[in-house]
Design a protein around this motif. Structure first.
Motif, short mmCIF file in Angstrom:
data_model
loop_
_atom_site.label_atom_id
_atom_site.label_comp_id
_atom_site.label_asym_id
_atom_site.label_seq_id
_atom_site.Cartn_x
_atom_site.Cartn_y
_atom_site.Cartn_z
N LEU A 30 42.49 35.47 40.06
CA LEU A 30 42.07 34.35 40.90
C LEU A 30 40.94 33.56 40.25
O LEU A 30 40.88 32.33 40.40
CB LEU A 30 41.64 34.86 42.27
N GLY A 31 40.07 34.24 39.52
CA GLY A 31 39.03 33.51 38.79
C GLY A 31 39.61 32.57 37.76
O GLY A 31 39.17 31.41 37.63
N ARG A 32 40.63 33.02 37.03
CA ARG A 32 41.28 32.17 36.03
C ARG A 32 41.99 31.00 36.68
O ARG A 32 41.93 29.86 36.19
CB ARG A 32 42.28 32.98 35.20
N ALA A 38 53.29 34.51 33.86
CA ALA A 38 53.08 35.85 34.35
C ALA A 38 51.59 36.14 34.35
O ALA A 38 50.93 36.00 33.32
CB ALA A 38 53.82 36.86 33.47
N THR A 39 51.05 36.53 35.49
CA THR A 39 49.61 36.75 35.58
C THR A 39 49.20 38.15 35.16
O THR A 39 48.03 38.42 34.93
CB THR A 39 49.11 36.54 37.02
N PHE A 80 41.25 49.88 46.42
CA PHE A 80 39.95 49.85 45.73
C PHE A 80 39.34 51.23 45.57
O PHE A 80 38.61 51.48 44.62
CB PHE A 80 38.99 48.91 46.46
N CYS A 81 39.65 52.16 46.48
CA CYS A 81 39.22 53.55 46.29
C CYS A 81 39.85 54.12 45.02
O CYS A 81 39.20 54.82 44.23
CB CYS A 81 39.60 54.40 47.50
N GLY A 115 43.47 45.60 42.92
CA GLY A 115 42.49 44.67 43.47
C GLY A 115 41.56 44.11 42.42
O GLY A 115 41.21 42.92 42.44
N SER A 116 41.16 44.95 41.47
CA SER A 116 40.22 44.50 40.43
C SER A 116 40.84 43.43 39.54
O SER A 116 40.21 42.41 39.23
CB SER A 116 39.76 45.69 39.58
N ARG A 117 42.08 43.63 39.13
CA ARG A 117 42.74 42.63 38.30
C ARG A 117 43.07 41.38 39.11
O ARG A 117 43.04 40.27 38.59
CB ARG A 117 44.03 43.19 37.69
#
Length: 302
Positions: free
Chosen positions: A213-215, A160-161, A292-293, A206-208
């Motif tokens: 994706l970085g991980r 689970a991400t 993102f807003c 969007g922030s999470r």
């Protein structure tokens, strides 16, 4: 999840399946809307199916194909998230397979599944037909953070991400093949799908998503099977993350100027289409701006 009604059947085509590694088969979506990439991962005594296709008729084809591939091996099913083309065929597997998901996805199925079923039935007659007779399945096994499934000589990891494309996103990793199934955290050849539907569903972050994706990129998979689009290499994880970062930065820089959200969305949509004129799914850009807003507002409010 397109906005315009579909005029074609969102049909899974098991006859187009191909093996991408030893005993690891993908039924490709072939660029068809509302058809996901579906995986069948085999070990010595069991196989795991990843995603079902939209509705019972597609799932029946997937199950028949998986059973033929399994040749008597036990069958498991998992779904990358609760959205209809990924999970709304699970009922077909009820007497034939053990269904495993994470706890957040199980909650999404209960609390959001009925609303998404109704929404998708409005996407045209072919979609409504595909969803005819859907009963939302109850998973047999629910885990919290991660689950390792031994298929016999091959262990597959489900993880689970946390909240990103949805609250219950899950990735499936096949370590010995260097393969990663991402669900709709990643698409190839199209703009990221933001299921931003206020007030009904605002759980996408969007922030999470960028953090997730970085991980995933840091883990260095060799093969990435996206939710939709062509199978790719690890670079696609970075490409999608960089798109999301650009979408965030362009949104936040304009948000600071107090421009109306509609103006922000129009400007950014033009910019993103100029950057990626070949990508499909342009309607999702404005949805991403809206998301993102909201993220920007949460940060501003502390």
């Amino acid at each position: 999840m397109p906005f315009e009604p579909l005029t074609h059947e969102p049909a899974v085509e098991p006859g187009q399946a191909r093996e991408i590694a030893r005993d690891l088969v993908v039924v490709p979506n072939l660029g068809v809307d509302l058809v996901p990439n579906i995986g069948i991962i085999g070990g010595s005594h069991s196989v795991l199916v990843v995603d079902t296709g939209l509705g019972p008729r597609n799932a029946e084809k997937v199950l028949a194909f998986a059973a033929e591939h399994a040749r008597g091996r036990r069958i498991y099913l998992t779904t990358t998230h609760f959205h209809p083309e990924h999970a709304f065929g699970a009922q077909v597997f009820a007497d034939e397979a053990t269904y495993l998901v994470n706890s957040a996805q199980a909650a999404d199925l209960v609390h959001k599944g009925p609303g998404y079923l109704e929404m998708f039935r409005g996407l045209g007659a072919p979609v409504a037909r595909a969803l005819d007779g859907v009963v939302l399945a109850t998973p047999d096994v629910v885990y919290d953070d991660a689950y390792e499934l031994d298929l016999g000589g091959r262990v597959v990891r489900m993880e689970a991400t946390g909240r990103a494309h949805s609250k219950g996103d899950q990735v499936v990793t096949v370590p010995d093949a260097g393969a990663l199934f991402t669900g709709d955290l990643v698409e190839t050849g199209q703009f990221a799908i933001f299921p931003w539907f206020p007030p009904h569903d605002t759980d996408v972050s969007g922030s999470r998503w960028i953090e997730v994706l970085g991980r995933l990129a840091a883990a260095g998979p060799d093969i990435v099977v996206p939710g939709h689009g062509d199978i790719s290499g690890r670079r696609i994880l970075t490409d999608v993350r960089e798109y999301l970062e650009l979408l965030r930065d362009e949104t936040w820089s304009r948000r600071d100027s107090s421009l109306p959200e509609e103006t922000i969305a129009a400007e950014i949509e033009a910019l993103m289409i100029e950057r990626h004129p070949e990508w499909e799914g342009r309607d999702w850009i404005a949805k991403g701006v809206g998301c993102f807003c909201a993220d920007h507002l949460k940060i501003a409010m502390g």
